[in-house]
Design an enzyme around this catalytic site. Structure first.
Site, PDB file in Angstrom:
ATOM      1  N   LYS A   1      -1.608  -2.357   7.678  1.00 37.52           N
ATOM      2  CA  LYS A   1      -2.869  -1.696   8.010  1.00 37.52           C
ATOM      3  C   LYS A   1      -3.656  -2.574   8.986  1.00 37.52           C
ATOM      4  CE  LYS A   1      -7.166  -0.129   5.811  1.00 37.52           C
ATOM      5  NZ  LYS A   1      -7.910  -0.049   4.536  1.00 37.52           N
TER       6      LYS A   1
ATOM      7  N   TYR B   1     -10.094 -10.466  -6.909  1.00 33.60           N
ATOM      8  CA  TYR B   1      -9.149 -10.932  -7.921  1.00 33.60           C
ATOM      9  C   TYR B   1      -9.593 -12.228  -8.592  1.00 33.60           C
ATOM     10  CZ  TYR B   1      -6.712  -7.326  -5.480  1.00 33.60           C
ATOM     11  OH  TYR B   1      -6.410  -6.122  -4.905  1.00 33.60           O
TER      12      TYR B   1
ATOM     13  N   HIS C   1      -4.596  -8.572   3.677  1.00 32.30           N
ATOM     14  CA  HIS C   1      -6.036  -8.419   3.855  1.00 32.30           C
ATOM     15  C   HIS C   1      -6.482  -9.085   5.150  1.00 32.30           C
ATOM     16  CE1 HIS C   1      -6.818  -7.929  -0.753  1.00 32.30           C
ATOM     17  NE2 HIS C   1      -6.487  -6.792  -0.172  1.00 32.30           N
TER      18      HIS C   1
ATOM     19  N   ARG D   1       0.850  -1.185   0.000  1.00 28.90           N
ATOM     20  CA  ARG D   1       0.000   0.000   0.000  1.00 28.90           C
ATOM     21  C   ARG D   1       0.892   1.244   0.000  1.00 28.90           C
ATOM     22  NH1 ARG D   1      -2.165  -3.556   3.887  1.00 28.90           N
ATOM     23  NH2 ARG D   1      -4.345  -4.158   3.538  1.00 28.90           N
TER      24      ARG D   1
ATOM     25  N   HIS E   1      -2.855   2.822  -5.942  1.00 24.72           N
ATOM     26  CA  HIS E   1      -3.630   1.672  -5.478  1.00 24.72           C
ATOM     27  C   HIS E   1      -3.913   0.707  -6.617  1.00 24.72           C
ATOM     28  CE1 HIS E   1      -5.579  -0.227  -2.123  1.00 24.72           C
ATOM     29  NE2 HIS E   1      -6.675  -0.429  -2.829  1.00 24.72           N
TER      30      HIS E   1
ATOM     31  N   ARG F   1      -1.148  -1.642  -6.997  1.00 23.08           N
ATOM     32  CA  ARG F   1      -1.321  -2.749  -6.034  1.00 23.08           C
ATOM     33  C   ARG F   1      -2.298  -3.785  -6.593  1.00 23.08           C
ATOM     34  NH1 ARG F   1      -1.691  -4.381  -0.449  1.00 23.08           N
ATOM     35  NH2 ARG F   1      -3.839  -4.663   0.250  1.00 23.08           N
TER      36      ARG F   1
END
Length: 360
Positions: free
Chosen positions: A229, A342, A333, A205, A308, A311
C-alpha cells in the site's frame, strides 16, 4: 499487475466524469502520489458533498458536474457546520467520528488545491476564498484509542493456531447437518485455512492477499512478494516474510489448486474460486475473502473478527517478540506512529506475562 488497483482505477475514471471540471483537474494532480483506491474515496466524498449542496439550495446546479467554483467561494461557516451535522446525525446509519473526519479532510484537500495551487489563465487562484481553511479537523486515530477498541476483538497467543485448526477441522463438525454448507466447506477448507494462516503468520493486508500470484511465492526462503500500500511503482514488489507455520497450509492448498478449482494455466492468481456455473477458477475477490473470514469467526466464537483484525492479531503477537521498527517494516507501515497501537495492545499481555513469571 495490481488487480485491485486496476479495478479501482477503472471505477475512478468512470465516476470522475460526473464531477465538475476542477475536481477532475484535482484528481489528475493527485494521481501520481495517491492510489486509485484513495482517489475513488475522494470522489465518493465529493459526490456526497455536492449532492448535499444542491439539496440544501446552496448550489443551483442540476447535477454534480455543474457545481461551480463561485458557489464554493461563497459558502459560509454555518454551511460547513451544517454539513458536518448532516454527516453525524442526519444520514442513515450515522457516520463514525473517524469517517466524518476523513470526509472533511477530503474537502479540505480539494479546497486547498483550488485556492493555493491551481491557477486560472491570469495566474490567480481558481478559488479566491477558502472556507475550509477555517475548519479544524481533530486527529481521531490515536494509537491508544485504537488499541482500546481492539482489545478482546483479536486473536491472542494460542488462539492464532486454534483458529486455523478450526477452519481445517472444527467448522465441518459444526455444520455437518447442512449438506450444502458442508459441501462448500469441504471444497474450500484447504484454501481458506491457507489464507488465514498466511495473514496470521505474515500480517498481509487483504488487498495484498488478493493480488498474490503463484510466482510471488518463495517457499524455500519463506517469502512473499507483494504490492505494498502506498507504493505506486508497478515494477516493484516488496518481499515479506512468513512464518514456518504457514508452510503446511500453503503446500496443502497448492496441491489441490489446479485440479479442484479447474484453474487454467493463464490464471496466475494464488487464491482462486470456482463460482457456481463457471467452468474455470478465477482470482478470489476482496469481498469473498472478507466474507469467508467472518463466516468462520462467527462459529469460532469471535464474531468481531475480520480480515484486518487477523492482521492486528499477527502484529500484536509479532511485536511481543520484536521491536517497533521491525514490526513497522513487516506490516508495511509508512511510519512508526501507526505501529504504536501495538505498544498499547501488548500492555496487558506483558503485565500478565510478568504475573505468570512471579508465580513460578
Amino acid at each position: 499487475m495490481n488487480i485491485q488497483k486496476i479495478a479501482d482505477r477503472k471505477k475512478m475514471d468512470e465516476r470522475v466524469l460526473n464531477m465538475p471540471w476542477f475536481v477532475q483537474q484535482f484528481i489528475d494532480y493527485k494521481l501520481p502520489d495517491l492510489s486509485p483506491s484513495t482517489l475513488l474515496e475522494y470522489i465518493r466524498d465529493y459526490e456526497q458533498f455536492f449532492g448535499w449542496l444542491r439539496g440544501e439550495g446552496l448550489s443551483a446546479a442540476e447535477n454534480n458536474a455543474t457545481v461551480t467554483l463561485q458557489e464554493l467561494e461563497v459558502l459560509r461557516m454555518d454551511s460547513i457546520v451544517g454539513y458536518r451535522l448532516h454527516l453525524t446525525t442526519r444520514v442513515d446509519g450515522n457516520n463514525s467520528r473517524v469517517t466524518v473526519s476523513r470526509k472533511m479532510s477530503s474537502l479540505r484537500s480539494l479546497f486547498h488545491y483550488l485556492s493555493q495551487i491551481a491557477e486560472d489563465e491570469d495566474f490567480y487562484p481558481l478559488l479566491k476564498r477558502n472556507i475550509m481553511a477555517k475548519v479544524e479537523i481533530k486527529r481521531i486515530h490515536k494509537p491508544k484509542d485504537t488499541a482500546a477498541k481492539l482489545k478482546g476483538k483479536i486473536l491472542e497467543e494460542d488462539e492464532l493456531l486454534e483458529f486455523i485448526g478450526y477452519i481445517l477441522e472444527g467448522y465441518g463438525s459444526d455444520i455437518e447437518n447442512n449438506k450444502q454448507a458442508l459441501y462448500n466447506y469441504e471444497l474450500n477448507r484447504e484454501r481458506d485455512a491457507c489464507i488465514a494462516s498466511l495473514i496470521l503468520n505474515s500480517g498481509l493486508r487483504v488487498s495484498e492477499v488478493v493480488n498474490l500470484n503463484i510466482d510471488d511465492i518463495d517457499s524455500a526462503n519463506k517469502l512473499l512478494y507483494v504490492y505494498r500500500k502506498g507504493n505506486n511503482d508497478e515494477t516493484f514488489k516488496t518481499p515479506v516474510y512468513f512464518r514456518e507455520q504457514s508452510k503446511d497450509e500453503l503446500q496443502a492448498y497448492l496441491a489441490i489448486r489446479s485440479a479442484r478449482y479447474r484453474t487454467p494455466k493463464r490464471e496466475k492468481a494464488l487464491f482462486v474460486a470456482l463460482p457456481n456455473g463457471h467452468q474455470e477458477g478465477k482470482r478470489m475477490t476482496k469481498r469473498a475473502i472478507q466474507a469467508m473470514i467472518i463466516k468462520y469467526a462467527s462459529r469460532f466464537g469471535k464474531p468481531y473478527l475480520t480480515v484486518h483484525k487477523l492482521r492486528h492479531s499477527f502484529a500484536t503477537d509479532y511485536y511481543l517478540q520484536n521491536d517497533i521498527y521491525k514490526t513497522k517494516e513487516q506490516l508495511g507501515h509508512a511510519s512508526t506512529e501507526t505501529t504504536e497501537v501495538y505498544t498499547h495492545l501488548t500492555d496487558k499481555t506483558m503485565s500478565d506475562a510478568i504475573e505468570r513469571r512471579s508465580e513460578v
